[in-house]
Design a protein around this motif. Structure first.
Motif, mmCIF file in Angstrom:
data_model
loop_
_atom_site.group_PDB
_atom_site.id
_atom_site.type_symbol
_atom_site.label_atom_id
_atom_site.label_comp_id
_atom_site.label_asym_id
_atom_site.label_seq_id
_atom_site.Cartn_x
_atom_site.Cartn_y
_atom_site.Cartn_z
ATOM 1 N N GLN A 1 -6.338 0.656 104.714
ATOM 2 C CA GLN A 1 -6.331 1.909 105.468
ATOM 3 C C GLN A 1 -7.737 2.386 105.739
ATOM 4 O OE1 GLN A 1 -4.925 5.507 103.425
ATOM 5 N NE2 GLN A 1 -5.269 4.523 101.433
ATOM 6 N N THR A 2 -7.867 3.171 106.800
ATOM 7 C CA THR A 2 -9.065 3.975 107.037
ATOM 8 C C THR A 2 -8.570 5.408 106.947
ATOM 9 O OG1 THR A 2 -8.774 4.250 109.416
ATOM 10 C CG2 THR A 2 -9.903 2.231 108.691
ATOM 11 N N ILE A 3 -9.445 6.362 107.111
ATOM 12 C CA ILE A 3 -9.015 7.763 107.057
ATOM 13 C C ILE A 3 -8.039 8.076 108.202
ATOM 14 C CG2 ILE A 3 -10.932 8.764 108.404
ATOM 15 C CD1 ILE A 3 -9.875 10.243 105.062
ATOM 16 N N TRP B 1 -6.076 10.338 102.591
ATOM 17 C CA TRP B 1 -5.812 8.951 102.202
ATOM 18 C C TRP B 1 -4.374 8.849 101.734
ATOM 19 C CZ3 TRP B 1 -9.396 5.744 103.708
ATOM 20 C CH2 TRP B 1 -10.725 6.181 103.813
ATOM 21 N N VAL C 1 -6.301 7.546 95.063
ATOM 22 C CA VAL C 1 -7.043 7.846 96.293
ATOM 23 C C VAL C 1 -8.383 8.519 96.014
ATOM 24 C CG1 VAL C 1 -5.010 7.938 97.800
ATOM 25 C CG2 VAL C 1 -5.754 10.010 96.639
ATOM 26 N N ILE D 1 -11.416 6.168 96.432
ATOM 27 C CA ILE D 1 -11.742 5.557 97.722
ATOM 28 C C ILE D 1 -13.074 6.087 98.217
ATOM 29 C CG2 ILE D 1 -11.065 5.347 100.154
ATOM 30 C CD1 ILE D 1 -8.154 5.549 99.245
ATOM 31 N N PRO E 1 -15.087 5.707 101.603
ATOM 32 C CA PRO E 1 -15.117 5.114 102.936
ATOM 33 C C PRO E 1 -16.517 4.655 103.314
ATOM 34 C CG PRO E 1 -14.968 7.501 103.079
ATOM 35 C CD PRO E 1 -14.872 7.143 101.623
#
Length: 200
Positions: free
Chosen positions: A42-44, A122, A135, A138, A140
């Motif tokens: 995933q990305t934001i 997230w 989360v 994480i 990014p």
């Protein structure tokens, strides 16, 4: 001679114990994720799910259902490979799925792209029945942050800052702002007693 400041010089044993716990947690999380019949990233802004399927399948052999809140991917006539509720809604018009040939023959994979409605949170998992990831761990890539528009980026950076501050027991950006305002007010009004002032 001043005693060691626990904020700046944490006990090495505590640090080692925390690092060990973190490694254990990560290993458990990785093992849980490896057990899933799909892989996801995933990305934001979005989530991508890939599911390996036999190489002889065609698109018409697949039973894929995407709604704003649910997903189901199955080979027709078989148990679903993934099925359940999303933790947060998706933008259905921006979601898609494809059946692609993989680089390791003979094989194919179903690639599902999900666009998040909320672009500043997230996901702990793709479906609520699956094991969660942490989360808060994480981080990014900064290049991804630069892709965001100014307002969204500022909000994400503030969330990340507040999360880091919580982890080290510091003040969040809002608490820091209130403290700065109080200090400024104190400087402007030296005649007032602020010894019992509460920040909250």
């Amino acid at each position: 001679m001043s005693s060691a400041d626990p904020e700046n010089n944490p006990d090495p044993k505590e640090v080692a114990a925390r690092e060990f716990e973190e490694k254990e947690r990560k290993a458990k999380e990785d093992a849980e994720q490896a057990q899933l019949p799909y892989k996801w990233t995933q990305t934001i802004k979005d989530v991508d799910v890939t599911i390996a399927v036999p190489g002889n399948l065609r698109g018409r052999d697949m039973d894929v259902v995407l709604t704003k809140n649910k997903i189901k991917v199955a080979i027709k006539g078989q148990e679903p490979l993934i099925e359940g509720d999303f933790p947060h809604p998706v933008l259905l018009d921006e979601c898609s799925w494809t059946l692609e040939t993989t680089s390791q023959p003979p094989g194919k994979e179903v690639a599902v792209h999900l666009d998040k409605v909320n672009k500043v949170e997230w996901w702990p998992h793709v479906v609520t029945s699956a094991p969660k990831i942490d989360v808060s761990k994480i981080t990014p890539e900064s290049s991804k942050l630069s892709d965001l528009d100014g307002e969204t980026r500022a909000m994400v950076e503030k969330m990340m800052y507040d999360q880091r501050q919580k982890e080290i027991g510091g003040m969040t950006s809002d608490e820091q702002r209130k403290m700065d305002m109080l200090k400024k007010f104190q400087a402007e009004h030296p005649e007032m007693d602020f010894s019992n002032a509460q920040i909250g």
